[in-house]
Design a protein around this motif. Structure first.
Motif, PDB file in Angstrom:
ATOM      1  N   UNK A 265       4.155   1.580 -21.389  1.00 58.02           N
ATOM      2  CA  UNK A 265       3.470   1.775 -21.264  1.00 58.02           C
ATOM      3  C   UNK A 265       1.816   1.444 -20.039  1.00 58.02           C
ATOM      4  N   UNK A 266       2.930   1.645 -18.825  1.00 58.12           N
ATOM      5  CA  UNK A 266       1.870   1.237 -18.107  1.00 58.12           C
ATOM      6  C   UNK A 266       1.021   1.729 -17.541  1.00 58.12           C
ATOM      7  N   UNK A 267       1.044   3.212 -18.160  1.00 62.43           N
ATOM      8  CA  UNK A 267       0.090   4.519 -17.443  1.00 62.43           C
ATOM      9  C   UNK A 267      -1.000   4.103 -18.134  1.00 62.43           C
ATOM     10  N   UNK A 268      -0.850   3.698 -19.414  1.00 60.89           N
ATOM     11  CA  UNK A 268      -2.479   2.598 -20.234  1.00 60.89           C
ATOM     12  C   UNK A 268      -2.767   1.793 -19.851  1.00 60.89           C
ATOM     13  N   UNK A 269      -2.035   0.551 -19.269  1.00 65.78           N
ATOM     14  CA  UNK A 269      -2.712  -0.327 -18.629  1.00 65.78           C
ATOM     15  C   UNK A 269      -3.274   0.114 -17.724  1.00 65.78           C
ATOM     16  N   UNK A 270      -2.582   0.341 -16.289  1.00 70.54           N
ATOM     17  CA  UNK A 270      -3.223   1.293 -14.995  1.00 70.54           C
ATOM     18  C   UNK A 270      -5.072   2.224 -15.444  1.00 70.54           C
ATOM     19  N   UNK A 271      -4.905   3.308 -17.072  1.00 73.70           N
ATOM     20  CA  UNK A 271      -6.006   3.178 -16.949  1.00 73.70           C
ATOM     21  C   UNK A 271      -6.681   2.703 -17.587  1.00 73.70           C
TER      22      UNK A 271
ATOM     23  N   UNK B 218     -13.125  -0.093 -13.582  1.00 75.05           N
ATOM     24  CA  UNK B 218     -13.301   0.354 -12.838  1.00 75.05           C
ATOM     25  C   UNK B 218     -12.771  -0.046 -10.468  1.00 75.05           C
ATOM     26  N   UNK B 219     -11.405  -0.828 -11.163  1.00 75.34           N
ATOM     27  CA  UNK B 219     -10.545  -0.721 -10.543  1.00 75.34           C
ATOM     28  C   UNK B 219      -9.976   0.587  -9.930  1.00 75.34           C
ATOM     29  N   UNK B 220      -9.371   0.466  -8.649  1.00 79.32           N
ATOM     30  CA  UNK B 220      -9.278   1.737  -7.764  1.00 79.32           C
ATOM     31  C   UNK B 220      -7.500   1.579  -7.775  1.00 79.32           C
ATOM     32  N   UNK B 221      -7.063   1.969  -8.772  1.00 82.28           N
ATOM     33  CA  UNK B 221      -5.296   1.760  -9.273  1.00 82.28           C
ATOM     34  C   UNK B 221      -4.288   3.244  -8.597  1.00 82.28           C
ATOM     35  N   UNK B 222      -3.529   2.870  -7.631  1.00 80.79           N
ATOM     36  CA  UNK B 222      -2.928   4.302  -7.623  1.00 80.79           C
ATOM     37  C   UNK B 222      -0.913   3.521  -7.969  1.00 80.79           C
ATOM     38  N   UNK B 223      -0.795   4.627  -9.308  1.00 81.37           N
ATOM     39  CA  UNK B 223       0.920   4.168  -9.654  1.00 81.37           C
ATOM     40  C   UNK B 223       1.501   5.477  -9.541  1.00 81.37           C
ATOM     41  N   UNK B 224       2.617   5.066  -8.914  1.00 77.34           N
ATOM     42  CA  UNK B 224       4.148   5.875  -8.420  1.00 77.34           C
ATOM     43  C   UNK B 224       4.618   5.149  -9.203  1.00 77.34           C
ATOM     44  N   UNK B 225       5.378   6.202  -9.827  1.00 78.86           N
ATOM     45  CA  UNK B 225       6.199   5.541 -10.771  1.00 78.86           C
ATOM     46  C   UNK B 225       7.393   6.717 -10.582  1.00 78.86           C
TER      47      UNK B 225
ATOM     48  N   UNK C 209       4.753   0.584  -7.308  1.00 78.48           N
ATOM     49  CA  UNK C 209       5.208   1.312  -7.208  1.00 78.48           C
ATOM     50  C   UNK C 209       6.341   0.717  -7.474  1.00 78.48           C
ATOM     51  N   UNK C 210       7.013   2.040  -9.171  1.00 82.69           N
ATOM     52  CA  UNK C 210       8.399   1.401  -9.947  1.00 82.69           C
ATOM     53  C   UNK C 210       9.026   2.439  -9.575  1.00 82.69           C
ATOM     54  N   UNK C 211      10.118   2.272  -8.681  1.00 83.60           N
ATOM     55  CA  UNK C 211      11.208   2.800  -8.554  1.00 83.60           C
ATOM     56  C   UNK C 211      12.229   2.691  -8.916  1.00 83.60           C
ATOM     57  N   UNK C 212      13.813   3.232  -9.340  1.00 78.59           N
ATOM     58  CA  UNK C 212      15.085   3.177 -10.126  1.00 78.59           C
ATOM     59  C   UNK C 212      15.791   3.729 -10.551  1.00 78.59           C
TER      60      UNK C 212
END
Length: 141
Positions: free
Chosen positions: A18-24, A30-37, A76-79
């Motif tokens: 659900x992270x992509x939906x939260x970021x969207x 109006x937030x500037x958010x970069x998501x790197x999964x 950023x989410x890695x693992x």
């Protein structure tokens, strides 16, 4: 992707999927958010770990909106299995004066408790450039 598990009220709980939906939603607000999964198989992340990661990102985005409105935020989410899951949320320095927010810090205390209960750890604090960061590691056996 697997569906979220239910809480006591019967509502599904969000997971890593659900992270992509939260970021969207944040971008639409109006937030500037970069998501790197960088998680090879997000569906393999245990639901409890995914829920904890989601809540960490959610709180980090909320804090950035309250304490550093208008700044860029990077998530950023890695693992991988056996390495654990690392979640980081970082925002730049606030642009101008930001009035104090009542109850500040309570969410971070709760996040640290949540991460610890999951067998992980969470660190947070100001960055050298005036920004702020949250970084968590969660076990993923």
């Amino acid at each position: 992707m697997r569906a979220g598990e239910s809480d006591d009220s019967g509502r599904p709980q969000p997971t890593l999927a659900a992270l992509e939906g939260l970021v969207a939603e944040c971008r639409e607000a109006g937030m500037k958010v970069t998501l790197d999964q960088r998680v090879p198989d997000r569906a393999a992340v245990p639901a409890s770990v995914g829920r904890t990661a989601y809540r960490i990102v959610q709180e980090g985005l909320t804090n950035a909106r309250k304490h550093a409105p208008g700044t860029e935020v990077t998530v950023t989410v890695t693992g991988a299995p056996g390495q654990g899951l690392t979640v980081a949320v970082r925002n730049g320095a606030p642009q101008g004066e930001v009035p104090p927010v009542p109850g500040s810090g309570q969410g971070l205390i709760g996040l640290r408790e949540r991460a610890t209960l999951a067998g992980g750890r969470l660190e947070h604090g100001p960055a050298a450039d005036g920004g702020f960061g949250i970084r968590a590691w969660l076990p993923w056996g």
